[in-house]
Motif scaffolding. Sequence first.
Motif, PDB file in Angstrom:
ATOM      1  N   LEU A  49       1.914   3.638 -10.119  1.00 32.66           N
ATOM      2  CA  LEU A  49       1.468   2.983  -8.892  1.00 32.66           C
ATOM      3  C   LEU A  49       0.197   3.610  -8.330  1.00 32.66           C
ATOM      4  O   LEU A  49      -0.568   2.952  -7.614  1.00 32.66           O
ATOM      5  CB  LEU A  49       2.583   3.023  -7.840  1.00 32.66           C
ATOM      6  CG  LEU A  49       3.842   2.207  -8.178  1.00 32.66           C
ATOM      7  CD1 LEU A  49       4.835   2.255  -7.028  1.00 32.66           C
ATOM      8  CD2 LEU A  49       3.493   0.753  -8.500  1.00 32.66           C
ATOM      9  N   ALA A  50      -0.026   4.905  -8.653  1.00 34.78           N
ATOM     10  CA  ALA A  50      -1.243   5.562  -8.159  1.00 34.78           C
ATOM     11  C   ALA A  50      -2.492   4.900  -8.727  1.00 34.78           C
ATOM     12  O   ALA A  50      -3.552   4.879  -8.085  1.00 34.78           O
ATOM     13  CB  ALA A  50      -1.213   7.041  -8.512  1.00 34.78           C
ATOM     14  N   ARG A  51      -2.374   4.366  -9.916  1.00 39.07           N
ATOM     15  CA  ARG A  51      -3.519   3.682 -10.527  1.00 39.07           C
ATOM     16  C   ARG A  51      -3.898   2.418  -9.756  1.00 39.07           C
ATOM     17  O   ARG A  51      -4.967   1.850  -9.965  1.00 39.07           O
ATOM     18  CB  ARG A  51      -3.189   3.315 -11.974  1.00 39.07           C
ATOM     19  CG  ARG A  51      -2.823   4.502 -12.846  1.00 39.07           C
ATOM     20  CD  ARG A  51      -2.341   4.033 -14.196  1.00 39.07           C
ATOM     21  NE  ARG A  51      -1.587   5.061 -14.901  1.00 39.07           N
ATOM     22  CZ  ARG A  51      -0.860   4.826 -15.991  1.00 39.07           C
ATOM     23  NH1 ARG A  51      -0.814   3.595 -16.487  1.00 39.07           N
ATOM     24  NH2 ARG A  51      -0.190   5.793 -16.572  1.00 39.07           N
ATOM     25  N   MET A  52      -2.966   1.980  -8.903  1.00 34.30           N
ATOM     26  CA  MET A  52      -3.227   0.780  -8.103  1.00 34.30           C
ATOM     27  C   MET A  52      -3.469   1.145  -6.640  1.00 34.30           C
ATOM     28  O   MET A  52      -3.402   0.283  -5.765  1.00 34.30           O
ATOM     29  CB  MET A  52      -2.029  -0.174  -8.196  1.00 34.30           C
ATOM     30  CG  MET A  52      -1.607  -0.498  -9.612  1.00 34.30           C
ATOM     31  SD  MET A  52      -0.138  -1.531  -9.611  1.00 34.30           S
ATOM     32  CE  MET A  52       0.403  -1.353 -11.302  1.00 34.30           C
ATOM     33  N   SER A  53      -3.680   2.436  -6.383  1.00 35.25           N
ATOM     34  CA  SER A  53      -3.917   2.930  -5.016  1.00 35.25           C
ATOM     35  C   SER A  53      -2.702   2.712  -4.116  1.00 35.25           C
ATOM     36  O   SER A  53      -2.840   2.523  -2.902  1.00 35.25           O
ATOM     37  CB  SER A  53      -5.149   2.256  -4.398  1.00 35.25           C
ATOM     38  OG  SER A  53      -6.298   2.473  -5.200  1.00 35.25           O
ATOM     39  N   THR A  54      -1.514   2.711  -4.721  1.00 38.79           N
ATOM     40  CA  THR A  54      -0.272   2.589  -3.943  1.00 38.79           C
ATOM     41  C   THR A  54       0.378   3.958  -3.858  1.00 38.79           C
ATOM     42  O   THR A  54       0.635   4.600  -4.888  1.00 38.79           O
ATOM     43  CB  THR A  54       0.693   1.586  -4.593  1.00 38.79           C
ATOM     44  OG1 THR A  54       0.067   0.300  -4.606  1.00 38.79           O
ATOM     45  CG2 THR A  54       1.996   1.505  -3.815  1.00 38.79           C
ATOM     46  N   HIS A  55       0.630   4.403  -2.639  1.00 38.46           N
ATOM     47  CA  HIS A  55       1.217   5.719  -2.424  1.00 38.46           C
ATOM     48  C   HIS A  55       2.748   5.608  -2.420  1.00 38.46           C
ATOM     49  O   HIS A  55       3.308   4.645  -1.874  1.00 38.46           O
ATOM     50  CB  HIS A  55       0.726   6.298  -1.090  1.00 38.46           C
ATOM     51  CG  HIS A  55       1.309   7.645  -0.781  1.00 38.46           C
ATOM     52  ND1 HIS A  55       1.066   8.756  -1.560  1.00 38.46           N
ATOM     53  CD2 HIS A  55       2.127   8.056   0.233  1.00 38.46           C
ATOM     54  CE1 HIS A  55       1.710   9.790  -1.049  1.00 38.46           C
ATOM     55  NE2 HIS A  55       2.363   9.387   0.046  1.00 38.46           N
ATOM     56  N   VAL A  56       3.432   6.614  -3.003  1.00 40.45           N
ATOM     57  CA  VAL A  56       4.900   6.657  -3.034  1.00 40.45           C
ATOM     58  C   VAL A  56       5.359   7.861  -2.221  1.00 40.45           C
ATOM     59  O   VAL A  56       4.925   8.991  -2.481  1.00 40.45           O
ATOM     60  CB  VAL A  56       5.444   6.761  -4.475  1.00 40.45           C
ATOM     61  CG1 VAL A  56       6.972   6.740  -4.466  1.00 40.45           C
ATOM     62  CG2 VAL A  56       4.898   5.624  -5.334  1.00 40.45           C
ATOM     63  N   ALA A  57       6.220   7.617  -1.225  1.00 46.07           N
ATOM     64  CA  ALA A  57       6.672   8.684  -0.329  1.00 46.07           C
ATOM     65  C   ALA A  57       8.191   8.731  -0.279  1.00 46.07           C
ATOM     66  O   ALA A  57       8.877   7.693  -0.372  1.00 46.07           O
ATOM     67  CB  ALA A  57       6.119   8.458   1.082  1.00 46.07           C
TER      68      ALA A  57
ATOM     69  N   ALA B 283       0.834  -1.204   0.000  1.00 48.57           N
ATOM     70  CA  ALA B 283       0.000   0.000   0.000  1.00 48.57           C
ATOM     71  C   ALA B 283       0.868   1.253   0.000  1.00 48.57           C
ATOM     72  O   ALA B 283       0.415   2.331  -0.402  1.00 48.57           O
ATOM     73  CB  ALA B 283      -0.917   0.002   1.229  1.00 48.57           C
ATOM     74  N   LEU B 284       2.142   1.093   0.431  1.00 49.45           N
ATOM     75  CA  LEU B 284       3.058   2.233   0.511  1.00 49.45           C
ATOM     76  C   LEU B 284       4.430   1.813   0.019  1.00 49.45           C
ATOM     77  O   LEU B 284       4.937   0.738   0.382  1.00 49.45           O
ATOM     78  CB  LEU B 284       3.155   2.752   1.954  1.00 49.45           C
ATOM     79  CG  LEU B 284       4.171   3.870   2.224  1.00 49.45           C
ATOM     80  CD1 LEU B 284       3.785   5.135   1.449  1.00 49.45           C
ATOM     81  CD2 LEU B 284       4.270   4.156   3.719  1.00 49.45           C
TER      82      LEU B 284
ATOM     83  N   LEU C 218       7.726   6.720 -10.180  1.00 51.25           N
ATOM     84  CA  LEU C 218       6.878   5.621  -9.737  1.00 51.25           C
ATOM     85  C   LEU C 218       5.440   6.053  -9.441  1.00 51.25           C
ATOM     86  O   LEU C 218       4.518   5.220  -9.460  1.00 51.25           O
ATOM     87  CB  LEU C 218       7.470   4.985  -8.471  1.00 51.25           C
ATOM     88  CG  LEU C 218       8.881   4.390  -8.561  1.00 51.25           C
ATOM     89  CD1 LEU C 218       9.278   3.812  -7.210  1.00 51.25           C
ATOM     90  CD2 LEU C 218       8.946   3.314  -9.627  1.00 51.25           C
ATOM     91  N   ALA C 219       5.254   7.331  -9.122  1.00 45.78           N
ATOM     92  CA  ALA C 219       3.964   7.785  -8.590  1.00 45.78           C
ATOM     93  C   ALA C 219       2.802   7.518  -9.539  1.00 45.78           C
ATOM     94  O   ALA C 219       1.758   6.991  -9.127  1.00 45.78           O
ATOM     95  CB  ALA C 219       4.050   9.275  -8.247  1.00 45.78           C
ATOM     96  N   ASP C 220       2.961   7.866 -10.797  1.00 47.35           N
ATOM     97  CA  ASP C 220       1.831   7.762 -11.720  1.00 47.35           C
ATOM     98  C   ASP C 220       1.393   6.319 -11.943  1.00 47.35           C
ATOM     99  O   ASP C 220       0.208   5.989 -11.764  1.00 47.35           O
ATOM    100  CB  ASP C 220       2.172   8.443 -13.042  1.00 47.35           C
ATOM    101  CG  ASP C 220       0.987   8.436 -13.993  1.00 47.35           C
ATOM    102  OD1 ASP C 220      -0.072   8.950 -13.603  1.00 47.35           O
ATOM    103  OD2 ASP C 220       1.133   7.891 -15.109  1.00 47.35           O
TER     104      ASP C 220
END
Length: 647
Positions: free
Chosen positions: A115-123, A98-99, A111-113
């Motif tokens: 993975l965001a489509r999979m509801s995975t947040h990148v920090a 998830a993160l 990575l953000a774009d």
Amino acid sequence: MALTVALPLALGRFKQLPQRTDEIWQGGLVRLPAWIDDPADPAAEPYRPIGALWVSLRTGFIHLALPPEGRTAPPEFALTALLEFGLKYAKRLEGRPALVEVPDPVLRDALADPLARMSTHVAVVDDMTAVREVLNNLEAEATGGQRLRGVLESPGVTPDRLRAFAEAAAAFYTARVWELLADDDLIVVEHEGLPETMHHLSVLGHGGQEFGLGFFDSREAFERLLDLADPRRYASRAYRVTFGSIDELPFADVDAWADHALPVAGAYAYPLVADLGRDGSIRRPDGRELTCAEALLRALAETTDDELDAGCWQKRVHTFDGAIELTMRLPLLLEAEAGHAAAAPPLAAMPRLAERSRVRIERMTESRSFESVDDLNAEIDRASERGLFDLPAEAAAGRELTPLERAQELAYDAMEAQGRLRITRARQALAMSPDCADAWVILAEWASALDLALERYEHGVAAGLRAIGAERFERLRGEFWETLDTRPYMRARFGLAQTLQDVGRHEEALSHYRELLRLNANDNQGVRYLLVVALLELNRDVEVGALLDEYGDDIQALWPYARVLWLFRTEGDSPRTRAALAEARRVNPHVLKYLVDPDSTPLGLPPYFELGSKDEAAYVAEQLGPAYATTAGTATWLRSRMRKRRK
């Protein structure tokens, strides 16, 4: 390992994995704790391979992927490795994260774009603890189970403090302080803020092997290290600042230099400050120690020849913690200036010291006549009993010396001295008279760089020529060396010829060798040995033959073995060649073994050897080995002759 399916397909398959809300993956592109040599360019510096590393914080599983090239990798490669991690270990991971935590914004944006489509947040996180632990474990495995800590991991060491140290180290290396001081020059530093372990030190590098600073607990510890007869000379720890190539640093230090763009003076000038134990342990300095090392490096980089000659000087330097004023002393030099007993002169200086006695005898007897040699010897014995040779030079001569004669006395003093005192005396001699060739020879012998040695030998040749004078030079041609005041010139020219040969200027070197033999056909310096070796290596066989005949009665083993090689080149396996080999073996039978099997040659030759000894044989093999090795058929022929002799 590369992903075997297309990226869009991999993204689709990855999205089908169940998402775990408690799953966090940490990683990104990392420099791996390894060095890779470029097979296409063996001379190139090794490089750190780049890989994509991902760690599951929940399970501890890791995944490492290497790009085809290894040197660099785009952010997209990290995404590919992340997808591969999830798909390859889907059963063990039981879902996707998830993160995702990464160390920098560039990777986050890459990575953000997707993975965001999979509801995975990148920090972006500052502390990549899991990744660092994996890399540390990899490094420990690569270094035999013990990871070397980085200097930034020590208390009080920050990137800015390390930068100040790096700047000081670069200044020290650029100043080439080892050209001014030797390993056996003890430096005592006075400053109340210095740790006890940093008050006694020496500059490393005059021998051309290891460069930097060595610290000692006390003067006694320093002297034990120099005393080869003392069984305690091997210290349990070695606290040093040393310079080397980047692959000699701990990987954490390599990362520090790369991440913070720290200054460095060259490819072999990366500084390592560490307290090393004989048991393999390593202690890195804390912030205070690092800044004290910075102060010492800055102070020595700014020290002048005149300050060193004085033996005691002060330096005010600006460090990361502010200005520091140090008082620095060379106790051995100061004690010698005060007339305290000095160490015994080195063995190599003994022939020149015998020459000094002859010079004093000539001065003492120059205005007197003797009826016989026995009368002369009796007067010398009486002068020796009166301690005349222990008196100052002018008192021994009974007259005032010329500036050049006083300078030569200082040069003789320098030959007896060691460390900085040797250079101080040579500089004093040149200040007394710029025509003192031996002073230039001493400075040239001290130089660790060939270009500097060459320059000083050239000055020495010019000085010696001025001292002799053009008219007298021509009059004495053929009688040099027996006239004592021509010897400094001969030494300077001999050193110049050797150095020219070392830098590849062979024709000039040969010209000097030949002229030295014309000036002194008796060849007291052994010029013919270097000349015959040089001619053989340059395939000048006609000149080799003439030189061998000119000194046909030479008794050293190098001569008959040089003749063997020359005959083999010109006649092959002839009766004369076989007879020459038999004669060479009679002179020294050990040489043949070392020529046939160079790996059996003993290392570390002494300055002198007995005729017929193994030491002489090792010297001959070292000198003639390259010429034998490059002559086709010699190795096979020598082995066949050895077998026939055994039969």
